[in-house]
Motif scaffolding. Structure first.
Motif, short mmCIF file in Angstrom:
data_model
loop_
_atom_site.label_atom_id
_atom_site.label_comp_id
_atom_site.label_asym_id
_atom_site.label_seq_id
_atom_site.Cartn_x
_atom_site.Cartn_y
_atom_site.Cartn_z
N MET A 1 0.93 -1.31 0.08
CA MET A 1 -0.07 -0.04 0.09
C MET A 1 0.93 1.47 -0.01
O MET A 1 1.83 1.30 0.73
CB MET A 1 -0.72 0.05 1.34
CG MET A 1 -1.74 1.14 1.56
SD MET A 1 -2.61 0.90 2.90
CE MET A 1 -4.32 1.54 2.86
N MET A 2 0.48 2.04 -1.03
CA MET A 2 1.46 3.48 -0.96
C MET A 2 0.74 4.61 -0.26
O MET A 2 -0.55 4.73 -0.51
CB MET A 2 1.39 3.65 -2.55
CG MET A 2 2.45 4.81 -2.87
SD MET A 2 3.75 3.85 -4.04
CE MET A 2 4.74 5.15 -4.30
N ILE A 3 1.60 5.17 0.26
CA ILE A 3 0.96 6.58 0.96
C ILE A 3 0.95 7.73 -0.12
O ILE A 3 1.98 7.90 -0.75
CB ILE A 3 1.86 6.99 2.30
CG1 ILE A 3 1.69 5.61 3.12
CG2 ILE A 3 1.37 8.22 2.74
CD1 ILE A 3 2.73 5.85 4.42
N SER A 4 -0.12 8.25 -0.25
CA SER A 4 -0.23 9.41 -1.27
C SER A 4 0.65 10.76 -0.92
O SER A 4 0.74 10.83 0.38
CB SER A 4 -1.55 9.77 -1.63
OG SER A 4 -2.34 10.39 -0.35
N SER A 7 -1.47 12.69 1.61
CA SER A 7 -1.06 12.32 2.86
C SER A 7 0.15 12.80 3.59
O SER A 7 0.12 13.17 4.74
CB SER A 7 -1.67 10.72 3.03
OG SER A 7 -2.58 10.44 2.57
N LEU A 8 1.12 12.67 2.93
CA LEU A 8 2.33 13.00 3.59
C LEU A 8 2.38 14.49 3.65
O LEU A 8 2.89 15.09 4.50
CB LEU A 8 3.56 12.74 2.49
CG LEU A 8 3.91 11.38 2.49
CD1 LEU A 8 4.93 11.10 1.19
CD2 LEU A 8 4.44 10.83 4.00
N TRP A 9 1.87 15.28 2.94
CA TRP A 9 1.61 16.72 3.16
C TRP A 9 0.80 17.24 4.56
O TRP A 9 1.13 17.99 5.24
CB TRP A 9 1.20 17.48 2.07
CG TRP A 9 2.01 17.78 0.95
CD1 TRP A 9 2.43 17.15 -0.43
CD2 TRP A 9 3.35 18.85 0.95
NE1 TRP A 9 3.27 17.70 -0.98
CE2 TRP A 9 4.16 18.57 -0.28
CE3 TRP A 9 3.65 19.55 2.09
CZ2 TRP A 9 5.26 19.31 -0.67
CZ3 TRP A 9 4.84 20.26 1.55
CH2 TRP A 9 5.54 20.26 0.35
N TRP A 10 -0.37 16.43 4.58
CA TRP A 10 -1.16 16.55 5.83
C TRP A 10 -0.46 16.14 7.08
O TRP A 10 -0.60 16.87 8.04
CB TRP A 10 -2.45 15.63 5.38
CG TRP A 10 -3.45 16.45 4.92
CD1 TRP A 10 -4.03 16.23 3.57
CD2 TRP A 10 -4.28 17.73 5.01
NE1 TRP A 10 -4.78 17.15 3.09
CE2 TRP A 10 -4.95 18.14 4.17
CE3 TRP A 10 -4.11 18.52 6.04
CZ2 TRP A 10 -5.88 19.32 3.98
CZ3 TRP A 10 -4.98 19.83 6.33
CH2 TRP A 10 -5.70 20.03 5.08
N ALA A 11 0.25 15.13 6.69
CA ALA A 11 0.92 14.70 8.02
C ALA A 11 2.27 15.46 8.45
O ALA A 11 2.22 15.94 9.61
CB ALA A 11 1.61 13.28 7.79
#
Length: 192
Positions: A1-4, A7-11
């Motif tokens: 499963m790949m993290i978009s 999602s990284l920007w939000w994190a």
């Protein structure tokens, strides 16, 4: 499963937000610590000033009137600077002014101590040695309280200047404060 990427920007934004809130709260706590330490310092300054005022009232006639007036003026300036610093204990200008007046008062007290040492027969009055001792004790207690205030101010100043906290400090108006000079004992019990 790949993290978009989204999602990284939000994190990353969440981590940055939590860091900013934590950094802001830390600066507020440290500024509040300075204010709390100033309350204790203010009480010690008032106690010492009251002791010096009582000493002025009891100074013997052999002490030059100009020296007594100089001591009264230095005490008045110290009281005014204390009032200014009471309103803004984290303001570097107010604390620097207080430090200057404290230095002047210490110098004048040292001159009075030298004069009292040379006027041994004036010390036959039983109240003068007691008042000199009260001033000396008030100065000693003030030194410890001044050290506590200075430690809190140095810790706050270090945090304000530290990267990346200095970015928050600039955004929210946290300016570095000042410390008070450490003064040597200014009035010792004169030898009779």
């Amino acid at each position: 499963m790949m993290i978009s990427t989204r999602s990284l920007w939000w994190a990353a934004a969440a981590v940055l937000l939590f860091w900013a809130v934590g950094g802001y709260n830390r600066l507020v706590r440290m500024r509040n610590a300075i204010q709390q330490h100033y309350v204790a310092l203010d009480a010690r300054l008032m106690q010492r000033n009251d002791s010096v005022a009582a000493l002025i009232a009891a100074l013997p006639a052999r002490v030059e009137p100009s020296l007594v007036e100089t001591l009264q003026a230095a005490l008045g300036h110290s009281r005014a600077a204390r009032e200014q610093a009471r309103r803004t204990p984290c303001d570097a200008v107010a604390i620097t002014n207080l430090g200057v007046t404290e230095t002047v008062l210490a110098d004048v007290q040292a001159r009075v101590a030298r004069v009292l040492t040379g006027v041994g027969d004036a010390l036959a009055d039983s109240t003068l040695p007691t008042l000199v001792e009260q001033v000396a004790q008030a100065e000693a207690a003030l030194a410890y309280t001044r050290d506590d205030f200075n430690r809190a101010a140095r810790a706050y100043n270090h945090a304000v200047r530290q990267f990346p906290t200095r970015l928050l400090a600039a955004v929210f108006g946290f300016a570095a404060g000042a410390t008070l000079p450490a003064l040597a004992g200014t009035l010792a019990r004169p030898a009779a």
